[in-house]
Motif scaffolding. Structure first.
Motif, short mmCIF file in Angstrom:
data_model
loop_
_atom_site.label_atom_id
_atom_site.label_comp_id
_atom_site.label_asym_id
_atom_site.label_seq_id
_atom_site.Cartn_x
_atom_site.Cartn_y
_atom_site.Cartn_z
N VAL A 1 70.95 24.18 35.11
CA VAL A 1 71.05 25.54 35.83
C VAL A 1 70.57 26.65 34.97
O VAL A 1 70.92 26.56 33.84
CB VAL A 1 72.42 25.62 36.33
N VAL A 2 69.95 27.33 35.70
CA VAL A 2 69.26 28.65 34.98
C VAL A 2 69.72 29.78 35.76
O VAL A 2 69.67 29.96 36.93
CB VAL A 2 67.73 28.71 35.14
N ILE A 3 70.25 30.82 35.10
CA ILE A 3 71.25 32.00 35.74
C ILE A 3 70.64 33.26 34.84
O ILE A 3 70.89 33.15 33.76
CB ILE A 3 72.77 31.80 35.92
N GLY A 4 70.46 34.17 35.69
CA GLY A 4 70.30 35.55 35.15
C GLY A 4 71.21 36.61 35.97
O GLY A 4 71.05 36.22 37.06
N LEU A 5 71.68 37.45 35.36
CA LEU A 5 72.28 38.48 36.26
C LEU A 5 71.78 39.96 36.05
O LEU A 5 70.98 40.23 35.10
CB LEU A 5 73.89 38.44 35.59
N GLU A 6 71.71 40.82 37.15
CA GLU A 6 71.55 42.03 37.13
C GLU A 6 72.76 42.68 37.82
O GLU A 6 73.41 42.48 38.90
CB GLU A 6 70.46 42.48 38.42
N ASN A 7 73.38 43.64 37.01
CA ASN A 7 74.52 44.31 37.35
C ASN A 7 74.36 45.84 37.70
O ASN A 7 73.80 46.45 36.71
CB ASN A 7 75.56 44.13 35.98
N HIS A 8 74.80 46.43 38.70
CA HIS A 8 74.51 47.88 38.97
C HIS A 8 76.14 48.14 38.71
O HIS A 8 77.19 48.20 39.19
CB HIS A 8 74.26 47.91 40.54
N VAL A 9 75.82 49.09 37.56
CA VAL A 9 77.12 49.92 37.03
C VAL A 9 77.06 51.33 37.64
O VAL A 9 76.27 52.16 37.21
CB VAL A 9 77.34 49.80 35.54
N PRO B 1 74.88 57.88 40.77
CA PRO B 1 74.18 57.36 39.51
C PRO B 1 74.54 55.80 39.12
O PRO B 1 75.83 55.51 38.93
CB PRO B 1 74.57 58.12 38.22
N LEU B 2 73.50 55.13 38.91
CA LEU B 2 73.56 53.66 38.57
C LEU B 2 72.82 53.45 37.30
O LEU B 2 71.92 53.89 36.91
CB LEU B 2 73.17 52.82 39.80
N LEU B 3 73.50 52.43 36.45
CA LEU B 3 72.95 51.90 35.51
C LEU B 3 72.54 50.37 35.67
O LEU B 3 73.63 49.67 35.59
CB LEU B 3 73.51 52.01 34.12
N GLU B 4 71.56 49.93 35.99
CA GLU B 4 71.18 48.54 36.33
C GLU B 4 70.85 47.81 35.06
O GLU B 4 69.98 47.85 34.36
CB GLU B 4 70.15 48.30 37.19
N ILE B 5 71.72 46.57 34.68
CA ILE B 5 71.72 46.00 33.51
C ILE B 5 71.29 44.66 33.89
O ILE B 5 71.66 43.90 34.63
CB ILE B 5 73.18 45.94 32.89
N VAL B 6 70.14 44.28 33.21
CA VAL B 6 69.42 43.04 33.51
C VAL B 6 69.32 41.98 32.46
O VAL B 6 68.94 42.40 31.24
CB VAL B 6 68.04 43.14 34.05
N SER B 7 69.72 40.86 32.49
CA SER B 7 70.02 39.92 31.40
C SER B 7 68.78 38.94 31.58
O SER B 7 68.16 38.80 32.35
CB SER B 7 71.22 39.05 31.53
N GLU B 8 68.61 38.19 30.50
CA GLU B 8 67.75 37.13 30.33
C GLU B 8 68.12 36.04 31.05
O GLU B 8 69.19 35.93 31.20
CB GLU B 8 67.20 36.99 29.05
N PRO B 9 67.37 35.05 31.47
CA PRO B 9 67.95 33.98 32.39
C PRO B 9 68.62 32.89 31.21
O PRO B 9 67.96 31.93 31.20
CB PRO B 9 66.76 33.34 33.25
N ARG C 1 78.68 45.89 40.61
CA ARG C 1 78.39 45.08 41.51
C ARG C 1 77.44 44.16 40.70
O ARG C 1 76.65 44.36 39.84
CB ARG C 1 77.37 45.52 42.75
N CYS C 2 77.51 42.70 41.07
CA CYS C 2 76.87 41.64 40.56
C CYS C 2 75.64 41.04 41.50
O CYS C 2 75.90 40.77 42.50
CB CYS C 2 77.51 40.58 40.13
N ASP C 3 74.54 40.98 40.88
CA ASP C 3 73.26 40.17 41.63
C ASP C 3 72.92 39.05 40.71
O ASP C 3 72.69 39.34 39.70
CB ASP C 3 72.18 40.99 41.90
N VAL C 4 73.09 37.79 41.40
CA VAL C 4 72.94 36.75 40.51
C VAL C 4 71.68 35.76 40.85
O VAL C 4 71.70 35.39 42.06
CB VAL C 4 74.02 35.66 40.48
N ASN C 5 70.65 35.73 39.80
CA ASN C 5 69.61 34.69 40.01
C ASN C 5 69.82 33.48 39.66
O ASN C 5 70.19 33.34 38.47
CB ASN C 5 68.36 35.52 39.44
N VAL C 6 69.51 32.36 40.68
CA VAL C 6 69.99 30.93 40.42
C VAL C 6 68.78 30.04 40.76
O VAL C 6 68.14 30.40 41.72
CB VAL C 6 71.14 30.59 41.19
N SER C 7 68.49 29.29 39.70
CA SER C 7 67.51 28.36 39.86
C SER C 7 67.92 26.95 39.26
O SER C 7 68.93 26.99 38.50
CB SER C 7 66.18 28.73 39.65
N VAL C 8 67.57 25.64 39.57
CA VAL C 8 67.77 24.47 39.01
C VAL C 8 66.37 23.82 38.61
O VAL C 8 65.34 24.02 39.27
CB VAL C 8 68.59 23.53 39.66
#
Length: 488
Positions: free
Chosen positions: A14-22, A158-166, A201-208
């Motif tokens: 499973v490969v997951i990366g997150l984008e969080n809107h703060v 105002p939002l800070l969007e925090i993007v992780s590596e997958p 808020r959490c946006d989750v990118n998912v792939s396999v």
């Protein structure tokens, strides 16, 4: 479905990366002076700038920038000396300008990392970026007689969007990462963390993929507002993608929504790529220039970070890295530990009680450490009474139950309850010796068996002594004195 925790699910990685809107904790919006307070009547907090009326111009909120700097410093990222605002073009009814002001090629925060534990295993996830942007409005579909309404109160928040590596490989890892990020932004004071109100808020990118193969096609699960939903959504999505692949179908890149009532994800639209948004620099906003003196000033005003405090607890109090991480999950929890520890001088015992009796109490009530009724100095006094032999561990639990609804910050409450419950241990050496003499005289067979090498006989004698004192004798003192008498 059960939560994913293993590295491979049904033979797939499973490969997951997150984008969080703060949502940043400013009192006004990122490009206007409108209030950001939650819960106002629709469209009562939308100025001419937020409505995109002709002739209006955005003016950047300095407080939003400072909060972005604070986050960048906390995660060890590069705070860009120059960053650019861009227009992200798309057309929704709740986006009055027809574009969103965001950052694209040059974000304000670049890189960084987040460390967290999954169980007692330490994980590190690298961050790609964190960028400033404005929120859109909200479409309302209820109580409008079959029609939809538009509320622009959130437009420009105002939002800070925090993007992780997958780099996450299970739903459990993604959940713990999100929890750690959530705790950090609240610790820093840049966000109130209220997920029900949309502050985090959490946006989750998912792939396999099969191990060793290139990344698979990802699908993005949008707007998850609870950690429980995050776990459920990722688990369902992972198994859905594997089912599709196993049945010979290809995964199509898409944006999906999670339905908590059914526990399923469903496609909302095909996923756009950055080219679809036609980014270009916003001509109404100059480049954001952040000087070294500004960064230094923000740095001096920052609180001690969770990682720094955890390291201090390891070195100063002898806590394990895992215990130190648990205690620094929130600032309220860390402050509670420090106060209770200072009151009794037994840091490990404080951790045990916080992660034991107090955690059980809070979990049963669905509460957090901000809601603890037993004040830290009171817990410290209770632990001190255990360590000094005044009460036993079992007696201490009875005392804790009696004081758990008492919010008074008076350590004397502990002594009052000990007296009222009659759980004070007998620690008078002379009194215990007299009881032991009677026990030994009444149990010559056990004495003989002990001296013949049978250890169970010693426990039987201890049991008789505790029975004679109705469980009030200090067990360690009983053991010590009994051994001396049997050796004599």
């Amino acid at each position: 479905m059960a939560s994913s925790s293993s590295k491979l699910i049904r033979g797939y990685e499973v490969v997951i990366g997150l984008e969080n809107h703060v949502q940043l904790s400013t009192v006004s919006k990122i490009f206007s002076g409108s209030s950001t307070a939650f819960g106002a009547e629709p469209n009562t907090q939308a100025s001419a700038v937020d409505l995109a009326l002709p002739g209006t111009l955005p003016v950047l909120n300095r407080g939003a920038v400072e909060r972005a700097i604070r986050f960048g410093l906390a995660v060890g990222a590069k705070v860009a000396p120059l960053s650019i605002f861009a227009r992200k073009n798309y057309f929704y009814p709740d986006l009055p300008k027809g574009y969103q002001i965001s950052q694209f090629e040059i974000p304000v925060v670049q890189g960084g990392k987040v460390e967290f534990f999954v169980g007692d295993e330490k994980k590190v996830v690298q961050l790609t970026r964190a960028h400033l942007e404005e929120d859109a409005g909200k479409s309302l579909h209820e109580d409008y007689h079959g029609q939809s309404g538009i509320d622009l109160n959130r437009a420009g928040t105002p939002l800070l969007e925090i993007v992780s590596e997958p780099e996450m490989r299970s739903a459990a890892e993604a959940c713990e990462y999100a929890k750690t990020l959530h705790a950090l932004v609240m610790w820093l004071g840049i966000c109130d963390g209220n997920m029900q109100e949309g502050s985090f808020r959490c946006d989750v990118n998912v792939s396999v993929r099969k191990p060793g193969e290139p990344f698979g096609t990802r699908r993005e699960i949008k707007n998850l507002n609870s950690f429980r939903y995050l776990l459920q959504a990722v688990d369902y999505e992972v198994n859905w993608q594997i089912d599709e692949i196993e049945d010979g179908r290809k995964i199509q890149q898409a944006t999906v929504l999670f339905n908590p009532d059914t526990g399923e994800t469903r496609a909302m639209r095909s996923k756009e790529d950055s080219a679809d948004y036609r980014y270009f620099p916003d001509p109404d906003l100059p480049p954001l220039v952040i000087g070294a003196d500004w960064i230094e000033r923000v740095k001096q005003e920052m609180p001690e970070l969770p990682s720094q405090m955890a390291k201090r607890f390891e070195e100063q109090d002898g806590l394990s890295p895992y215990d130190a991480a648990l205690i620094t999950e929130s600032l309220a929890k860390a402050r509670y530990f420090e106060t209770a520890r200072d009151a009794c001088g037994h840091p490990k015992l404080v951790v045990n009680w916080m992660n034991g009796e107090i955690a059980r109490l809070l979990n049963a009530k669905g509460q957090t450490f901000e809601d603890v009724h037993v004040q830290p100095r009171v817990l410290g006094r209770l632990i001190e009474r255990i360590s000094s032999g005044v009460i036993s561990n079992s007696g201490a639990k009875d005392v804790f139950k009696a004081i758990c609804e008492d919010s008074r910050d008076l350590p004397e409450v502990v002594d009052e309850v000990i007296k009222a419950l009659g759980v004070e241990q007998v620690s008078d050496t002379g009194a215990i010796e007299a009881i032991l003499d009677e026990v030994l005289a009444a149990n010559p067979k056990s004495v003989e068996e002990f001296r013949a090498g049978k250890d169970k006989a010693f426990n039987a004698l201890v049991g008789q002594a505790m029975k004679a004192t109705k469980g009030k004798a200090n067990p360690s003192l009983v053991n010590e004195l009994l051994k001396k008498k049997l050796a004599g």
